[in-house]
Design a protein around this motif. Structure first.
Motif, PDB file in Angstrom:
ATOM      1  N   LYS A 143       0.835  -1.192   0.000  1.00 44.51           N
ATOM      2  CA  LYS A 143       0.000   0.000   0.000  1.00 44.51           C
ATOM      3  C   LYS A 143       0.872   1.245   0.000  1.00 44.51           C
ATOM      4  O   LYS A 143       1.478   1.586   1.018  1.00 44.51           O
ATOM      5  N   PHE A 144       0.944   1.893  -1.143  1.00 50.58           N
ATOM      6  CA  PHE A 144       1.684   3.147  -1.254  1.00 50.58           C
ATOM      7  C   PHE A 144       0.733   4.186  -1.843  1.00 50.58           C
ATOM      8  O   PHE A 144       0.286   4.064  -2.984  1.00 50.58           O
ATOM      9  N   SER A 145       0.407   5.190  -1.050  1.00 52.40           N
ATOM     10  CA  SER A 145      -0.510   6.217  -1.563  1.00 52.40           C
ATOM     11  C   SER A 145       0.297   7.368  -2.151  1.00 52.40           C
ATOM     12  O   SER A 145       1.432   7.634  -1.725  1.00 52.40           O
ATOM     13  N   PHE A 146      -0.288   8.034  -3.126  1.00 53.56           N
ATOM     14  CA  PHE A 146       0.376   9.184  -3.742  1.00 53.56           C
ATOM     15  C   PHE A 146      -0.684  10.128  -4.307  1.00 53.56           C
ATOM     16  O   PHE A 146      -1.864   9.759  -4.403  1.00 53.56           O
ATOM     17  N   VAL A 147      -0.260  11.338  -4.621  1.00 47.08           N
ATOM     18  CA  VAL A 147      -1.215  12.381  -5.024  1.00 47.08           C
ATOM     19  C   VAL A 147      -0.721  13.028  -6.313  1.00 47.08           C
ATOM     20  O   VAL A 147       0.465  13.350  -6.435  1.00 47.08           O
ATOM     21  N   VAL A 148      -1.644  13.223  -7.248  1.00 46.15           N
ATOM     22  CA  VAL A 148      -1.286  13.827  -8.534  1.00 46.15           C
ATOM     23  C   VAL A 148      -2.226  14.972  -8.849  1.00 46.15           C
ATOM     24  O   VAL A 148      -3.428  14.881  -8.567  1.00 46.15           O
ATOM     25  N   ALA A 149      -1.730  16.032  -9.456  1.00 43.79           N
ATOM     26  CA  ALA A 149      -2.592  17.052 -10.077  1.00 43.79           C
ATOM     27  C   ALA A 149      -1.901  17.496 -11.359  1.00 43.79           C
ATOM     28  O   ALA A 149      -0.685  17.723 -11.370  1.00 43.79           O
ATOM     29  N   THR A 150      -2.657  17.544 -12.434  1.00 43.63           N
ATOM     30  CA  THR A 150      -2.118  18.029 -13.707  1.00 43.63           C
ATOM     31  C   THR A 150      -3.184  18.897 -14.363  1.00 43.63           C
ATOM     32  O   THR A 150      -4.309  18.987 -13.864  1.00 43.63           O
ATOM     33  N   GLU A 151      -2.808  19.470 -15.486  1.00 40.58           N
ATOM     34  CA  GLU A 151      -3.754  20.242 -16.286  1.00 40.58           C
ATOM     35  C   GLU A 151      -5.049  19.439 -16.513  1.00 40.58           C
ATOM     36  O   GLU A 151      -6.147  19.981 -16.484  1.00 40.58           O
ATOM     37  N   ALA A 152      -4.881  18.123 -16.694  1.00 38.74           N
ATOM     38  CA  ALA A 152      -6.023  17.284 -17.065  1.00 38.74           C
ATOM     39  C   ALA A 152      -6.697  16.631 -15.859  1.00 38.74           C
ATOM     40  O   ALA A 152      -7.708  15.948 -16.009  1.00 38.74           O
ATOM     41  N   GLU A 153      -6.129  16.801 -14.657  1.00 40.53           N
ATOM     42  CA  GLU A 153      -6.604  16.003 -13.518  1.00 40.53           C
ATOM     43  C   GLU A 153      -6.584  16.831 -12.236  1.00 40.53           C
ATOM     44  O   GLU A 153      -5.544  17.360 -11.857  1.00 40.53           O
ATOM     45  N   GLU A 154      -7.723  16.925 -11.576  1.00 44.06           N
ATOM     46  CA  GLU A 154      -7.808  17.584 -10.262  1.00 44.06           C
ATOM     47  C   GLU A 154      -6.918  16.823  -9.281  1.00 44.06           C
ATOM     48  O   GLU A 154      -6.663  15.636  -9.507  1.00 44.06           O
ATOM     49  N   PRO A 155      -6.518  17.452  -8.158  1.00 42.28           N
ATOM     50  CA  PRO A 155      -5.725  16.686  -7.185  1.00 42.28           C
ATOM     51  C   PRO A 155      -6.419  15.378  -6.802  1.00 42.28           C
ATOM     52  O   PRO A 155      -7.571  15.387  -6.374  1.00 42.28           O
TER      53      PRO A 155
END
Ligand code: SD4
Length: 310
Positions: free
Chosen positions: A271-283
């Motif tokens: 279980k490894f959680s991570f967070v992404v936000a890009t032009e195409a994707e909300e956090p």
């Protein structure tokens, strides 16, 4: 140009939401990721970074942090620093220097003091209680690098194409005083080259540094691999090498992004959680897991996000 940000563990979420605003607005990736990491450092509920971090075996909070600018290759890093509020800002300040860019212990503290950084006690009552509990559970002479850990590592890409990476951690719970992990080590805990991409690692530093994994991921992206392929190839290779040479591999997880804003993640744990936000994707918070040599991930539910800090 597109922008993006990716960070290790669920604890990066609130910081990444702030970074998103800055990056959307055309601000520098350096500023965006510093703001994001500081939010994690300042939050006592995030118990492995900054204020309220995990104590070493002498019940002191010793912090490691690093910053790298992918345009200039400037690096700043601190190791085993005590009693300063935001190690990440001290690391960023060190990027201005030509020499003496990686300072540890008292030398780092003297530098931070001279530069006017805020001195604070970083040990909370909660951390002290956790330390006492752990100490009574295990005999001191049997203490090993313990499995309580988590580093925040954040990679950012801004609209000008600048990539940057920052890491901050209290390292392994119950570590020996003076122990420094991979997080402030260039190429291991972090690496950034705006012409290619950037990466950051979290897990057991003693194993991560055996593979210089962040550099390896950026190198694989340079060879043309998508960030997801690069991350998985690097983690799988190091995991297998460690198992074949040493009989075991401890926790290794990575996040990365290329200079187009495409991202990747890989882990050798459940279980490894991570967070992404890009032009195409909300956090968005994801949970990655490893099985049969593959990393897969799913979106975390709101309930999971509300009930987990790591
Ligand atoms: C260290 N890599 O000091 C850090 C700790 C960490 O997830 O990332 N834990 O070894």
């Amino acid at each position: 140009m597109s922008w993006g940000v990716i960070g290790t563990w669920r604890m990066a979420l609130e910081g990444i939401m702030e970074a998103e605003k800055l990056l959307k607005d055309g601000k520098s990736s350096l500023d965006a990721i510093e703001v994001a990491v500081k939010m994690v450092e300042d939050c006592p509920e995030y118990r492995s970074v900054g204020y309220g971090g995990l104590p070493n075996r002498d019940c002191e909070i010793e912090l490691d942090a690093a910053f790298m600018d992918g345009d200039t290759f400037s690096i700043g890093a601190v190791g085993s620093i005590k009693d300063f509020k935001n190690p990440i800002s001290i690391a960023r300040k060190l990027m201005d220097e030509r020499y003496n860019i990686f300072l540890v212990g008292q030398g780092a503290e003297r530098y931070a003091h001279t530069m006017g950084f805020q001195r604070t006690n970083m040990l909370t009552d909660y951390s002290k209680e956790e330390w006492k509990k752990k100490k009574s559970e295990i005999k001191l002479d049997k203490l090993k690098a313990y499995d309580g850990h988590d580093t925040v590592g954040i990679v950012g890409l801004d609209r000008n194409g600048k990539m940057a990476v920052a890491t901050s951690t209290s390292g392994l719970f119950m570590k020996r005083s003076g122990r420094i992990g991979d997080s402030p080590l260039s190429g291991s805990g972090f690496y950034a080259d705006s012409e290619i991409g950037a990466a950051s690692a979290t897990g057991v530093g003693e194993d991560i540094m055996k593979g210089c994994i962040s550099y390896e991921i950026v190198r694989l992206m340079e060879e043309g691999l998508h960030p997801q392929e690069a991350a998985e190839k690097a983690v799988n290779k190091l995991n297998q090498k460690l198992i074949s040479k040493r009989g075991e591999a401890k926790d290794i997880s990575v996040v990365c992004m290329n200079n187009k804003g495409e991202w990747g993640v890989a882990t050798n744990i459940n279980k490894f959680s991570f967070v992404v936000a890009t032009e195409a994707e909300e956090p968005t918070v994801y949970i990655a897991s490893f099985s049969d040599g593959k990393t897969t991930y799913v979106k975390a539910t709101q309930e999971w996000i509300d009930t987990h800090t790591e």
